[in-house]
Design a protein around this motif. Sequence first.
Motif, PDB file in Angstrom:
ATOM      1  N   THR A 100       0.997  -1.454  -0.595  1.00 22.25           N
ATOM      2  CA  THR A 100      -0.040   0.120  -0.013  1.00 22.25           C
ATOM      3  C   THR A 100       0.543   1.067   0.163  1.00 22.25           C
ATOM      4  O   THR A 100       2.173   0.973   0.052  1.00 22.25           O
ATOM      5  N   GLU A 103       2.834   1.233   3.357  1.00 20.50           N
ATOM      6  CA  GLU A 103       3.453   0.359   3.596  1.00 20.50           C
ATOM      7  C   GLU A 103       4.413   0.739   2.768  1.00 20.50           C
ATOM      8  O   GLU A 103       6.218   0.796   2.574  1.00 20.50           O
ATOM      9  N   GLU A 106       6.978   3.498   4.542  1.00 17.57           N
ATOM     10  CA  GLU A 106       7.770   2.431   5.953  1.00 17.57           C
ATOM     11  C   GLU A 106       8.499   1.728   5.010  1.00 17.57           C
ATOM     12  O   GLU A 106       9.635   1.528   5.728  1.00 17.57           O
ATOM     13  N   TYR A 107       8.145   0.932   4.048  1.00 22.42           N
ATOM     14  CA  TYR A 107       9.587   0.007   3.149  1.00 22.42           C
ATOM     15  C   TYR A 107      10.477   0.759   3.271  1.00 22.42           C
ATOM     16  O   TYR A 107      12.132   0.321   3.326  1.00 22.42           O
ATOM     17  N   PHE A 108      10.469   2.004   1.955  1.00 31.64           N
ATOM     18  CA  PHE A 108      11.572   2.826   2.205  1.00 31.64           C
ATOM     19  C   PHE A 108      12.882   3.028   2.871  1.00 31.64           C
ATOM     20  O   PHE A 108      13.599   3.290   2.833  1.00 31.64           O
ATOM     21  N   GLY A 110      12.904   2.030   5.994  1.00 36.19           N
ATOM     22  CA  GLY A 110      13.193   0.819   6.649  1.00 36.19           C
ATOM     23  C   GLY A 110      14.741   0.572   6.180  1.00 36.19           C
ATOM     24  O   GLY A 110      15.844   0.270   6.348  1.00 36.19           O
ATOM     25  N   ASN A 111      14.899   0.592   4.742  1.00 37.35           N
ATOM     26  CA  ASN A 111      15.851   0.540   4.373  1.00 37.35           C
ATOM     27  C   ASN A 111      16.618   0.950   3.825  1.00 37.35           C
ATOM     28  O   ASN A 111      18.079   1.165   3.851  1.00 37.35           O
ATOM     29  N   LEU A 114      15.286   3.199   8.941  1.00 39.66           N
ATOM     30  CA  LEU A 114      14.766   4.343  10.343  1.00 39.66           C
ATOM     31  C   LEU A 114      13.769   3.376  10.127  1.00 39.66           C
ATOM     32  O   LEU A 114      13.581   2.432   9.241  1.00 39.66           O
ATOM     33  N   SER A 115      13.061   3.737  11.353  1.00 41.15           N
ATOM     34  CA  SER A 115      12.467   2.424  11.744  1.00 41.15           C
ATOM     35  C   SER A 115      10.846   3.333  11.781  1.00 41.15           C
ATOM     36  O   SER A 115      10.544   4.229  11.521  1.00 41.15           O
ATOM     37  N   ARG A 116       9.923   2.711  12.089  1.00 38.15           N
ATOM     38  CA  ARG A 116       8.208   3.345  11.707  1.00 38.15           C
ATOM     39  C   ARG A 116       8.455   3.737  12.279  1.00 38.15           C
ATOM     40  O   ARG A 116       7.506   4.468  12.492  1.00 38.15           O
ATOM     41  N   VAL A 155       8.404   9.620  -1.362  1.00 38.67           N
ATOM     42  CA  VAL A 155       9.213   8.444  -0.993  1.00 38.67           C
ATOM     43  C   VAL A 155      10.832   9.135  -0.937  1.00 38.67           C
ATOM     44  O   VAL A 155      11.648   9.114   0.693  1.00 38.67           O
TER      45      VAL A 155
ATOM     46  N   ASN B   5      17.117  -2.084  11.683  1.00 34.52           N
ATOM     47  CA  ASN B   5      15.222  -1.735  11.102  1.00 34.52           C
ATOM     48  C   ASN B   5      15.346  -2.011   9.791  1.00 34.52           C
ATOM     49  O   ASN B   5      14.149  -2.335   8.991  1.00 34.52           O
ATOM     50  N   LEU B   6      16.513  -3.023   9.150  1.00 36.81           N
ATOM     51  CA  LEU B   6      16.691  -2.938   7.782  1.00 36.81           C
ATOM     52  C   LEU B   6      16.137  -4.328   7.898  1.00 36.81           C
ATOM     53  O   LEU B   6      15.213  -4.509   6.860  1.00 36.81           O
ATOM     54  N   ALA B   9      12.253  -4.177   8.059  1.00 34.35           N
ATOM     55  CA  ALA B   9      11.654  -3.968   7.021  1.00 34.35           C
ATOM     56  C   ALA B   9      11.300  -4.602   6.278  1.00 34.35           C
ATOM     57  O   ALA B   9      10.149  -4.690   5.247  1.00 34.35           O
ATOM     58  N   ILE B 102      21.869  -4.876   1.779  1.00 39.32           N
ATOM     59  CA  ILE B 102      19.820  -5.192   1.538  1.00 39.32           C
ATOM     60  C   ILE B 102      19.556  -6.480   1.551  1.00 39.32           C
ATOM     61  O   ILE B 102      18.686  -6.704   1.540  1.00 39.32           O
TER      62      ILE B 102
END
Lengths: 327, 257
Positions: A100, A103, A106-108, A110-111, A114-116, A155, B5-6, B9, B102
């Motif tokens: 979504t 999401e 949040e996923y980018f 995280g990569n 960074l945490s949610r 993003v 975090n990685l 996620a 990643i």
Amino acid sequence: MDKIIEVNQLKKSYKKRRSKEYIHAVNDISFTVNRGEILGLLGPNGAGKTTTIKMICGLLIADSGTITVNGINIREKRLGALNHISAVLEGNRNLYWRLTVKENLEYFAGNRGLSRKDVRERIEDLLVKFRLKDKESELVNRLSRGMQQKLAIAVAMLAESDVILLDEPTLGLDVETGYEVRELLKEIVRDYKRTIIISSHDMDVVQDLCERTVIINKGKVVTDDKVENLLKLFDVRAYTLNLGGLLSDEQQQLLLQKFPQHEYTPDTYESILQINLAKSEEIYDLFDVLKLETTPVESIDRSIVNFEQIFMKIVKGDTADEMAQSS
Amino acid sequence: MKWLNLLKANTRKEYLELKRYLPNTIAMLFTFYIVFLGLFGTIQFIGDPSTQDVNTQYVIVNYIFWFLTITVINSIGYEVINEGMRGTLEQLSMSPMGISRIMAARLISTTFINLIIVIVLLYISMLTSGQWLNIDVITIAPILVLTLISMFGVGFIIAGISIILKQVQAFLQILQFILMGLTFVPLSLSPVIAYLPFVKGIDLVREVMIDGLTWSQFTMGDFMLLGFNAIFYFALGLGVFVYCERVAMSKGLLAHY
Ligand SMILES: Nc1ncnc2c1ncn2[C@@H]1O[C@H](COP(=O)(O)OP(=O)(O)O)[C@@H](O)[C@H]1O
Ligand SMILES: [Mg+2]
């Protein structure tokens, strides 16, 4: 001024498939970007815009030349430099279609490590600002192209990096969505103090958003100037006069002497005279000529030059120069 | 912290995608079960009755590992290809964490989620066949970790090749059978096989689960080989991946749309 990006004598060529020839996509490009500046990277298709942008984002290794971001050489400390950069590359497909809107953000995040929790507020802000809040739980493949593009920009904003690169942000969008994205970019420029590089072959984008533009063609920088100055440069004093009658032979002779470039369309009731003035004072000469016969002047219009015309002139001028050199 | 975090996620993404495509996930598990029933039936009806039980146990362990290696190694290849076409691979490559980290996070999270699935499948298989294996977690866990590290190495190699070679799809089909070979081959065939990726590890797991061996019964040589195998293939895989990444960045292959 504080230079956040310095691109120096950058070169990149691609090998043509199944041949030994090379395409010089970027051929000795240098420019700098000041902190907080909005720079337009302008050029026709195939000029080397995407190639340049990808080298700045560390996605392509240059054949030669240097790029520094915040003083960090991207070749020597790639990951360090990437801390200061985010980008939206050409097309709007760089999202996860099975996730979504939220999401994806949040996923980018995280990569980037960074945490949610770290980005919760930022994501809320962006969703509201980008008018995607009511779509936050929608799968990306159900969004319109315009919304996907907005999400891609969101993003890129998420990382809060100093520099944002946008490669053809309005490409493939219909007129209305293109306008919406442009307005959104204007808001971003206004509300967030970021350095932004926008590549485009769409003049509206550059004229609307950028302070300065580097025009490239065939892998080379053609001009590098403030948009304002470029407009001034080509602010040809072009006038169109509607005359209530014909010019006498004497008048025509005089015009030809003083303004060899003029265009005259005679008509008993409404003749049209198009004229370019090299200096604004020349308008008096024009009126002297008209005064000889007290020719009635019904209207005077000053032609407005837009960026597109300037751009075409510069690009064409460039090719004309090249042709002159090679012959 | 950034690492965690990685990892989080990527695990979450893996989970969300499995959940969102629940019919696919169920179909995958169903296929696994049907094939297992086929193998089990074959052993029951045409196998030698005196070795039937042991054969079934072998099939369970090998098949479970085969499934795991496919879901981790093959899928990382397909993922990289798809993301190259989508443009997300470029987006990931711009992360200051670096694409190899990643990818490592991806490998770990995929393995983690699929390991849970595999454990469920293991119990279903044991229940179906009535063959209860020796699930000695204390002994199996360390062997498994080292085996997985070796597997990640192969995953990196596949991911790297998938970035730079466009025709890799055909190879990925064949890879399934190569992985089958690696997971099914008994070490008794030749000692040299132990140097292939994760073969030694799976062999040790078989010894625990089928023959009931414990830590104390393994030799120093077993550990050395296992450790060496893990380090060697992981380092090799990472090296190949980083090399492929550089080739991709020189030739502009991170996106092929
Ligand atoms: N990956 C690639 N392989 C081979 N040639 C490429 C590749 N990417 C771009 N080119 C070529 O390099 C030139 C510049 O392309 P590009 O940087 O995409 O221009 P722009 O973004 O200004 O349209 C074009 O001639 C294009 O065909
Ligand atoms: Mg382009």
